[in-house]
Design a protein around this motif. Structure first.
Motif, PDB file in Angstrom:
ATOM      1  N   ASN A   1      -4.539   3.717   6.355  1.00  0.00           N
ATOM      2  CA  ASN A   1      -3.811   3.246   5.177  1.00  0.00           C
ATOM      3  C   ASN A   1      -2.533   2.470   5.505  1.00  0.00           C
ATOM      4  O   ASN A   1      -1.892   1.949   4.602  1.00  0.00           O
ATOM      5  CB  ASN A   1      -3.489   4.430   4.265  1.00  0.00           C
ATOM      6  CG  ASN A   1      -4.757   5.068   3.751  1.00  0.00           C
ATOM      7  OD1 ASN A   1      -5.511   4.454   3.014  1.00  0.00           O
ATOM      8  ND2 ASN A   1      -5.030   6.303   4.160  1.00  0.00           N
TER       9      ASN A   1
ATOM     10  N   TYR B   1      -4.608   9.436  -6.236  1.00  0.00           N
ATOM     11  CA  TYR B   1      -5.584   8.455  -6.706  1.00  0.00           C
ATOM     12  C   TYR B   1      -5.090   7.051  -6.422  1.00  0.00           C
ATOM     13  O   TYR B   1      -4.043   6.655  -6.924  1.00  0.00           O
ATOM     14  CB  TYR B   1      -5.776   8.611  -8.216  1.00  0.00           C
ATOM     15  CG  TYR B   1      -6.834   9.581  -8.649  1.00  0.00           C
ATOM     16  CD1 TYR B   1      -7.342  10.550  -7.807  1.00  0.00           C
ATOM     17  CD2 TYR B   1      -7.335   9.528  -9.944  1.00  0.00           C
ATOM     18  CE1 TYR B   1      -8.310  11.434  -8.224  1.00  0.00           C
ATOM     19  CE2 TYR B   1      -8.305  10.413 -10.369  1.00  0.00           C
ATOM     20  CZ  TYR B   1      -8.787  11.355  -9.508  1.00  0.00           C
ATOM     21  OH  TYR B   1      -9.741  12.246  -9.925  1.00  0.00           O
ATOM     22  N   TRP B   2      -5.823   6.295  -5.670  1.00  0.00           N
ATOM     23  CA  TRP B   2      -5.472   4.909  -5.386  1.00  0.00           C
ATOM     24  C   TRP B   2      -3.995   4.761  -5.047  1.00  0.00           C
ATOM     25  O   TRP B   2      -3.283   3.950  -5.638  1.00  0.00           O
ATOM     26  CB  TRP B   2      -5.891   3.995  -6.547  1.00  0.00           C
ATOM     27  CG  TRP B   2      -7.371   3.825  -6.572  1.00  0.00           C
ATOM     28  CD1 TRP B   2      -8.250   4.437  -7.408  1.00  0.00           C
ATOM     29  CD2 TRP B   2      -8.157   3.036  -5.681  1.00  0.00           C
ATOM     30  NE1 TRP B   2      -9.532   4.083  -7.098  1.00  0.00           N
ATOM     31  CE2 TRP B   2      -9.503   3.206  -6.023  1.00  0.00           C
ATOM     32  CE3 TRP B   2      -7.846   2.199  -4.609  1.00  0.00           C
ATOM     33  CZ2 TRP B   2     -10.529   2.581  -5.358  1.00  0.00           C
ATOM     34  CZ3 TRP B   2      -8.880   1.575  -3.943  1.00  0.00           C
ATOM     35  CH2 TRP B   2     -10.203   1.774  -4.329  1.00  0.00           C
ATOM     36  N   TYR B   3      -3.540   5.604  -4.130  1.00  0.00           N
ATOM     37  CA  TYR B   3      -2.181   5.554  -3.607  1.00  0.00           C
ATOM     38  C   TYR B   3      -1.123   5.890  -4.652  1.00  0.00           C
ATOM     39  O   TYR B   3       0.039   5.514  -4.523  1.00  0.00           O
ATOM     40  CB  TYR B   3      -1.884   4.191  -2.964  1.00  0.00           C
ATOM     41  CG  TYR B   3      -2.924   3.806  -1.944  1.00  0.00           C
ATOM     42  CD1 TYR B   3      -3.016   4.484  -0.731  1.00  0.00           C
ATOM     43  CD2 TYR B   3      -3.842   2.790  -2.207  1.00  0.00           C
ATOM     44  CE1 TYR B   3      -3.989   4.148   0.201  1.00  0.00           C
ATOM     45  CE2 TYR B   3      -4.815   2.460  -1.271  1.00  0.00           C
ATOM     46  CZ  TYR B   3      -4.879   3.142  -0.075  1.00  0.00           C
ATOM     47  OH  TYR B   3      -5.841   2.812   0.843  1.00  0.00           O
ATOM     48  N   SER B   4      -1.516   6.617  -5.664  1.00  0.00           N
ATOM     49  CA  SER B   4      -0.576   6.977  -6.720  1.00  0.00           C
ATOM     50  C   SER B   4      -1.093   8.225  -7.433  1.00  0.00           C
ATOM     51  O   SER B   4      -1.774   9.047  -6.837  1.00  0.00           O
ATOM     52  CB  SER B   4      -0.434   5.802  -7.687  1.00  0.00           C
ATOM     53  OG  SER B   4       0.600   6.061  -8.616  1.00  0.00           O
TER      54      SER B   4
ATOM     55  N   THR C   1      -4.933  14.875  -0.856  1.00  0.00           N
ATOM     56  CA  THR C   1      -5.527  13.595  -0.450  1.00  0.00           C
ATOM     57  C   THR C   1      -6.884  13.852   0.191  1.00  0.00           C
ATOM     58  O   THR C   1      -7.063  14.849   0.893  1.00  0.00           O
ATOM     59  CB  THR C   1      -4.653  12.838   0.569  1.00  0.00           C
ATOM     60  OG1 THR C   1      -4.694  13.524   1.822  1.00  0.00           O
ATOM     61  CG2 THR C   1      -3.234  12.696   0.100  1.00  0.00           C
TER      62      THR C   1
ATOM     63  N   TYR D   1      -2.630   8.328   7.386  1.00  0.00           N
ATOM     64  CA  TYR D   1      -1.416   7.835   6.744  1.00  0.00           C
ATOM     65  C   TYR D   1      -0.344   7.604   7.801  1.00  0.00           C
ATOM     66  O   TYR D   1       0.035   8.503   8.523  1.00  0.00           O
ATOM     67  CB  TYR D   1      -0.923   8.822   5.682  1.00  0.00           C
ATOM     68  CG  TYR D   1      -1.867   8.883   4.507  1.00  0.00           C
ATOM     69  CD1 TYR D   1      -1.784   7.937   3.488  1.00  0.00           C
ATOM     70  CD2 TYR D   1      -2.858   9.848   4.433  1.00  0.00           C
ATOM     71  CE1 TYR D   1      -2.655   7.966   2.421  1.00  0.00           C
ATOM     72  CE2 TYR D   1      -3.746   9.883   3.366  1.00  0.00           C
ATOM     73  CZ  TYR D   1      -3.634   8.939   2.367  1.00  0.00           C
ATOM     74  OH  TYR D   1      -4.509   8.968   1.311  1.00  0.00           O
TER      75      TYR D   1
ATOM     76  N   PHE E   1       4.002   5.467  -0.301  1.00  0.00           N
ATOM     77  CA  PHE E   1       3.276   5.232  -1.549  1.00  0.00           C
ATOM     78  C   PHE E   1       3.923   5.941  -2.740  1.00  0.00           C
ATOM     79  O   PHE E   1       3.727   5.529  -3.885  1.00  0.00           O
ATOM     80  CB  PHE E   1       1.815   5.670  -1.416  1.00  0.00           C
ATOM     81  CG  PHE E   1       1.013   4.811  -0.483  1.00  0.00           C
ATOM     82  CD1 PHE E   1       0.805   3.468  -0.747  1.00  0.00           C
ATOM     83  CD2 PHE E   1       0.465   5.345   0.673  1.00  0.00           C
ATOM     84  CE1 PHE E   1       0.066   2.666   0.114  1.00  0.00           C
ATOM     85  CE2 PHE E   1      -0.286   4.558   1.546  1.00  0.00           C
ATOM     86  CZ  PHE E   1      -0.476   3.217   1.266  1.00  0.00           C
TER      87      PHE E   1
END
Length: 182
Positions: A121, A68-71, A108, A115, A128
């Motif tokens: 990204n 979620y949102w890079y985390s 993802t 990535y 991340f």
């Protein structure tokens, strides 16, 4: 046999095709404890002592979550903030987790090609996940490479089933003393 604790967090599991397919594949799996944080703590009131007890009973801790949102979903951050206490998990007297292994199992929506420096990204998933790696270092734990299932937004049902088989095999190998690889 290595004991594995999966700290699972998905705030919208009913909308997930891949994560929802992974979980039944490991129910009752010997040596693997699935701990669904949103199910256990729907009020977000985490029982720190219980969570610390679970950590002490396992050799490997895996955060399983969508990316979620890079985390990770907020529940995992809250869990870390509360459970990994100074003097228990880190600091001069915080040695409870020393030597344990920790890692991430993530899904993802984006394809693997998105990535990296040339991707959408501009960074790898591993970039991340640096806060997880640093948390492991702070707590004197060994951080393992993440297990990643890419492209979940467009994945076909047959590929989901292939991922389910690979996921279970990876956990069996890890439990039986092999490394976390895909």
């Amino acid at each position: 046999m290595t004991k594995i604790l999966i700290l699972f967090a998905h705030p919208a599991l009913e909308k997930s095709r891949v994560q929802a397919a992974l979980l039944p594949a490991i129910k009752g799996m010997q040596g693997v404890t699935l701990h669904d944080l949103y199910e256990v703590y729907p009020d977000l009131n985490i029982d720190v002592r219980h969570e610390q007890s679970l950590l002490l009973q396992h050799d490997i801790i895996l955060f399983q979550h969508p990316f979620y949102w890079y985390s990770a979903p907020a529940m995992i951050k809250q869990w870390q903030d509360l459970v990994l206490e100074h003097g228990w998990a880190y600091g001069s007297t915080g040695t409870a987790l020393r030597g344990k292994r920790i890692g991430n199992i993530i899904t993802t929506g984006g394809q693997e090609s998105s990535y990296g420096k040339e991707g959408w990204n501009h960074h790898s998933v591993e970039d991340f996940l640096l806060p997880f790696k640093q948390t492991a270092t702070l707590c004197n734990m060994q951080y393992m490479p993440p297990y990643i299932i890419y492209g979940t937004l467009r994945i076909t049902p047959s590929l989901i089933q292939e991922e389910v088989v690979a996921y279970r095999r990876m956990l069996e190998e890890l439990r039986d003393g092999k490394s976390l690889t895909q």
